[in-house]
Design a protein around this motif. Structure first.
Motif, PDB file in Angstrom:
ATOM      1  N   THR A  96     -10.148 -11.803  48.721  1.00 20.89           N
ATOM      2  CA  THR A  96     -10.260 -12.014  47.275  1.00 20.89           C
ATOM      3  C   THR A  96      -9.244 -11.158  46.526  1.00 20.89           C
ATOM      4  OG1 THR A  96     -12.622 -12.360  47.599  1.00 20.89           O
ATOM      5  CG2 THR A  96     -11.856 -12.082  45.340  1.00 20.89           C
ATOM      6  N   VAL A  97      -8.465 -11.818  45.688  1.00 18.35           N
ATOM      7  CA  VAL A  97      -7.395 -11.142  44.931  1.00 18.35           C
ATOM      8  C   VAL A  97      -7.549 -11.463  43.446  1.00 18.35           C
ATOM      9  CG1 VAL A  97      -4.896 -10.978  44.582  1.00 18.35           C
ATOM     10  CG2 VAL A  97      -5.821 -11.276  46.900  1.00 18.35           C
ATOM     11  N   VAL A  98      -7.378 -10.436  42.613  1.00 21.84           N
ATOM     12  CA  VAL A  98      -7.409 -10.603  41.164  1.00 21.84           C
ATOM     13  C   VAL A  98      -5.987 -10.720  40.649  1.00 21.84           C
ATOM     14  CG1 VAL A  98      -8.053  -9.561  38.968  1.00 21.84           C
ATOM     15  CG2 VAL A  98      -9.533  -9.279  40.947  1.00 21.84           C
ATOM     16  N   HIS A  99      -5.721 -11.745  39.853  1.00 22.76           N
ATOM     17  CA  HIS A  99      -4.409 -11.932  39.215  1.00 22.76           C
ATOM     18  C   HIS A  99      -4.584 -11.694  37.716  1.00 22.76           C
ATOM     19  CE1 HIS A  99      -2.848 -14.044  42.874  1.00 22.76           C
ATOM     20  NE2 HIS A  99      -4.152 -14.294  43.007  1.00 22.76           N
ATOM     21  N   TYR A 100      -3.750 -10.827  37.159  1.00 19.23           N
ATOM     22  CA  TYR A 100      -3.837 -10.534  35.729  1.00 19.23           C
ATOM     23  C   TYR A 100      -2.445 -10.598  35.104  1.00 19.23           C
ATOM     24  CZ  TYR A 100      -2.630  -5.843  37.488  1.00 19.23           C
ATOM     25  OH  TYR A 100      -2.015  -4.790  38.127  1.00 19.23           O
ATOM     26  N   THR A 101      -2.441 -10.938  33.819  1.00 22.36           N
ATOM     27  CA  THR A 101      -1.173 -11.197  33.135  1.00 22.36           C
ATOM     28  C   THR A 101      -0.881 -10.140  32.079  1.00 22.36           C
ATOM     29  OG1 THR A 101      -1.498 -13.575  33.453  1.00 22.36           O
ATOM     30  CG2 THR A 101       0.135 -12.902  31.811  1.00 22.36           C
ATOM     31  N   ILE A 102       0.325  -9.604  32.142  1.00 26.53           N
ATOM     32  CA  ILE A 102       0.794  -8.638  31.138  1.00 26.53           C
ATOM     33  C   ILE A 102       2.185  -9.070  30.698  1.00 26.53           C
ATOM     34  CG2 ILE A 102       1.352  -6.220  30.642  1.00 26.53           C
ATOM     35  CD1 ILE A 102      -0.499  -5.421  32.918  1.00 26.53           C
ATOM     36  N   ASP A 117     -14.202 -24.618  38.381  1.00 26.42           N
ATOM     37  CA  ASP A 117     -13.665 -23.489  39.134  1.00 26.42           C
ATOM     38  C   ASP A 117     -12.268 -23.102  38.659  1.00 26.42           C
ATOM     39  OD1 ASP A 117     -15.910 -23.372  40.638  1.00 26.42           O
ATOM     40  OD2 ASP A 117     -15.110 -24.483  42.341  1.00 26.42           O
ATOM     41  N   GLU A 118     -11.986 -23.247  37.386  1.00 31.22           N
ATOM     42  CA  GLU A 118     -10.616 -23.022  36.915  1.00 31.22           C
ATOM     43  C   GLU A 118     -10.187 -21.563  37.019  1.00 31.22           C
ATOM     44  OE1 GLU A 118     -11.765 -22.632  32.162  1.00 31.22           O
ATOM     45  OE2 GLU A 118     -10.673 -24.386  32.913  1.00 31.22           O
ATOM     46  N   ILE A 119     -11.139 -20.631  37.076  1.00 32.48           N
ATOM     47  CA  ILE A 119     -10.748 -19.231  37.210  1.00 32.48           C
ATOM     48  C   ILE A 119     -10.936 -18.733  38.646  1.00 32.48           C
ATOM     49  CG2 ILE A 119     -11.168 -18.608  34.815  1.00 32.48           C
ATOM     50  CD1 ILE A 119     -13.824 -17.423  35.667  1.00 32.48           C
ATOM     51  N   ALA A 136     -20.312  -3.758  31.059  1.00 33.70           N
ATOM     52  CA  ALA A 136     -20.178  -5.215  30.974  1.00 33.70           C
ATOM     53  C   ALA A 136     -19.224  -5.610  29.859  1.00 33.70           C
ATOM     54  CB  ALA A 136     -21.541  -5.858  30.738  1.00 33.70           C
ATOM     55  N   SER A 137     -19.289  -4.897  28.727  1.00 36.47           N
ATOM     56  CA  SER A 137     -18.387  -5.170  27.614  1.00 36.47           C
ATOM     57  C   SER A 137     -16.936  -4.968  28.036  1.00 36.47           C
ATOM     58  CB  SER A 137     -18.718  -4.249  26.433  1.00 36.47           C
ATOM     59  OG  SER A 137     -17.788  -4.411  25.388  1.00 36.47           O
ATOM     60  N   TYR A 138     -16.683  -3.871  28.749  1.00 33.73           N
ATOM     61  CA  TYR A 138     -15.325  -3.607  29.233  1.00 33.73           C
ATOM     62  C   TYR A 138     -14.854  -4.720  30.167  1.00 33.73           C
ATOM     63  CZ  TYR A 138     -11.808  -2.032  32.479  1.00 33.73           C
ATOM     64  OH  TYR A 138     -10.693  -1.992  33.278  1.00 33.73           O
ATOM     65  N   ILE A 139     -15.708  -5.126  31.106  1.00 37.75           N
ATOM     66  CA  ILE A 139     -15.318  -6.152  32.076  1.00 37.75           C
ATOM     67  C   ILE A 139     -15.020  -7.477  31.374  1.00 37.75           C
ATOM     68  CG2 ILE A 139     -16.142  -7.569  33.999  1.00 37.75           C
ATOM     69  CD1 ILE A 139     -17.689  -5.081  34.958  1.00 37.75           C
ATOM     70  N   CYS A 140     -15.907  -7.873  30.458  1.00 32.21           N
ATOM     71  CA  CYS A 140     -15.714  -9.143  29.743  1.00 32.21           C
ATOM     72  C   CYS A 140     -14.427  -9.136  28.929  1.00 32.21           C
ATOM     73  CB  CYS A 140     -16.900  -9.411  28.817  1.00 32.21           C
ATOM     74  SG  CYS A 140     -18.425  -9.872  29.657  1.00 32.21           S
ATOM     75  N   GLN A 141     -14.205  -8.062  28.172  1.00 32.33           N
ATOM     76  CA  GLN A 141     -13.031  -8.018  27.308  1.00 32.33           C
ATOM     77  C   GLN A 141     -11.738  -7.873  28.108  1.00 32.33           C
ATOM     78  OE1 GLN A 141     -13.157  -6.096  23.497  1.00 32.33           O
ATOM     79  NE2 GLN A 141     -15.306  -5.574  23.772  1.00 32.33           N
ATOM     80  N   SER A 142     -11.781  -7.075  29.155  1.00 26.52           N
ATOM     81  CA  SER A 142     -10.609  -6.924  30.000  1.00 26.52           C
ATOM     82  C   SER A 142     -10.274  -8.252  30.681  1.00 26.52           C
ATOM     83  CB  SER A 142     -10.873  -5.840  31.049  1.00 26.52           C
ATOM     84  OG  SER A 142      -9.731  -5.610  31.835  1.00 26.52           O
ATOM     85  N   TRP A 143     -11.314  -8.971  31.096  1.00 28.83           N
ATOM     86  CA  TRP A 143     -11.123 -10.278  31.731  1.00 28.83           C
ATOM     87  C   TRP A 143     -10.405 -11.237  30.779  1.00 28.83           C
ATOM     88  CZ3 TRP A 143     -14.745 -11.551  36.128  1.00 28.83           C
ATOM     89  CH2 TRP A 143     -14.403 -12.755  36.734  1.00 28.83           C
ATOM     90  N   ARG A 144     -10.857 -11.235  29.515  1.00 22.92           N
ATOM     91  CA  ARG A 144     -10.270 -12.142  28.516  1.00 22.92           C
ATOM     92  C   ARG A 144      -8.854 -11.725  28.148  1.00 22.92           C
ATOM     93  NH1 ARG A 144     -11.188 -11.221  23.110  1.00 22.92           N
ATOM     94  NH2 ARG A 144     -13.176 -10.213  23.604  1.00 22.92           N
ATOM     95  N   ARG A 145      -8.639 -10.460  27.903  1.00 22.14           N
ATOM     96  CA  ARG A 145      -7.336  -9.996  27.413  1.00 22.14           C
ATOM     97  C   ARG A 145      -6.252 -10.034  28.488  1.00 22.14           C
ATOM     98  NH1 ARG A 145     -10.734  -6.376  24.189  1.00 22.14           N
ATOM     99  NH2 ARG A 145     -10.409  -6.962  21.998  1.00 22.14           N
ATOM    100  N   LEU A 146      -6.646  -9.842  29.749  1.00 25.76           N
ATOM    101  CA  LEU A 146      -5.670  -9.860  30.837  1.00 25.76           C
ATOM    102  C   LEU A 146      -5.604 -11.222  31.524  1.00 25.76           C
ATOM    103  CD1 LEU A 146      -6.342  -6.361  32.439  1.00 25.76           C
ATOM    104  CD2 LEU A 146      -4.471  -7.009  30.920  1.00 25.76           C
ATOM    105  N   ASP A 147      -6.381 -12.184  31.007  1.00 25.09           N
ATOM    106  CA  ASP A 147      -6.388 -13.552  31.533  1.00 25.09           C
ATOM    107  C   ASP A 147      -6.591 -13.547  33.050  1.00 25.09           C
ATOM    108  OD1 ASP A 147      -6.247 -16.311  31.571  1.00 25.09           O
ATOM    109  OD2 ASP A 147      -4.062 -16.342  31.762  1.00 25.09           O
ATOM    110  N   LEU A 148      -7.672 -12.942  33.486  1.00 30.33           N
ATOM    111  CA  LEU A 148      -7.935 -12.804  34.911  1.00 30.33           C
ATOM    112  C   LEU A 148      -8.137 -14.149  35.604  1.00 30.33           C
ATOM    113  CD1 LEU A 148      -8.181  -9.794  34.307  1.00 30.33           C
ATOM    114  CD2 LEU A 148     -10.252  -9.740  35.703  1.00 30.33           C
ATOM    115  N   GLN A 149      -7.507 -14.287  36.758  1.00 28.26           N
ATOM    116  CA  GLN A 149      -7.711 -15.416  37.661  1.00 28.26           C
ATOM    117  C   GLN A 149      -8.011 -14.820  39.026  1.00 28.26           C
ATOM    118  OE1 GLN A 149      -7.332 -18.671  36.370  1.00 28.26           O
ATOM    119  NE2 GLN A 149      -6.945 -17.686  34.405  1.00 28.26           N
TER     120      GLN A 149
END
Length: 260
Positions: A170-176, A251-253, A112-125
């Motif tokens: 369902t598609v995950v968008h992440y920012t790098i 529903d912003e994310i 869960a820690s990995y998912i939460c932090q990865s979500w925040r750092r990669l700005d998941l949408q």
């Protein structure tokens, strides 16, 4: 290449908690810890790590709340699975309850820690997210199957088939580095589950727990366990997603798929 290096760096930051657990397992396997039993030593390091991550702001209070939920969910599953003989924790420890050391909950919490932090750092949408009736419903069914299959039949493959009509859009968008990438969420579920399976082989080798076929000597965890981790990752991401949604009250994310 720059994007790959940035992605690797962000993933490494997101994996701090799991890496520390691996370190504690390795240290306690190859170095004798005086006075304190091994399982209690690992629990102590997990608690210290959790406090340190909050104090250093590597983890937020909201993320801590999510992690606590996963700790309880994981501990409940561990108590049942150990009782049913699926695996065991053969070493002694003061912090064991019905054969399950309390540090085991942190292994689920680290996911869960990995998912939460990865979500925040990669700005998941996320686009095409299914309606709560479908996403939360399949989440409940998957979790119940981990228990019920001991008494009835294992419905995991039926549940996996159900995932396709629920999540196929369902598609995950992440920012790098300010560039947006995307990936089908089912593929991300599978990739995370595969890497957790690799981690499971490392942790069982280090004596985190023991499957029945590993009692005499260590052997590779059956590749079929990837399906179990695949389903567990789905539970984890759905719970994190729903909690984020409740927290934001909007529903912003997410954007919903219009039909299944």
């Amino acid at each position: 290449m720059r994007a790959l290096l940035t992605f690797t760096y962000l993933q490494a930051l997101s994996c701090i908690f799991p890496v520390i657990i691996f370190g504690a397992l390795a240290l306690s396997k190859f170095v004798s810890i005086p006075v304190i039993p091994r399982y209690d030593f690992i629990l102590l390091l997990c608690l210290i790590t959790q406090v340190a991550m909050i104090l250093t702001k590597l983890e937020t209070i909201d993320e801590l709340k999510v992690i606590c939920v996963f700790h309880l969910i994981g501990l409940a599953l561990e108590l049942f699975k150990v009782h049913m003989g699926s695996w065991s924790y053969p070493e002694e420890g003061y912090s064991k309850i019905y054969g399950v050391p309390l540090y085991s909950g942190f292994m689920y919490a680290s996911v869960a820690s990995y998912i939460c932090q990865s979500w925040r750092r990669l700005d998941l949408q996320i686009t095409g997210w299914p309606y709560p009736l479908f996403s939360f419903g399949i989440c409940v069914l998957i979790y119940l199957n981990f228990f019920i299959h001991h008494y009835l039949f294992d419905a995991r493959w039926i549940l996996i088939l159900l995932l396709f009509p629920i999540f196929y859009k369902t598609v995950v968008h992440y920012t790098i580095n300010e560039r947006v990438y995307k990936m089908p969420i089912l593929l991300s579920f599978l990739l995370i589950g595969f890497f957790i399976w690799i981690a499971e082989n490392i942790t069982t080798f280090l004596g985190a727990w023991q499957y029945p076929n590993q009692e005499v000597s260590w052997s590779l965890v059956h590749i079929g366990k990837i399906s179990s981790w695949f389903l567990l990752v789905i539970i984890s991401i759905i719970i994190v997603a729903q909690l984020k949604r409740i927290k934001s009250h909007q529903d912003e994310i997410f954007t919903h798929t219009k039909h299944l």
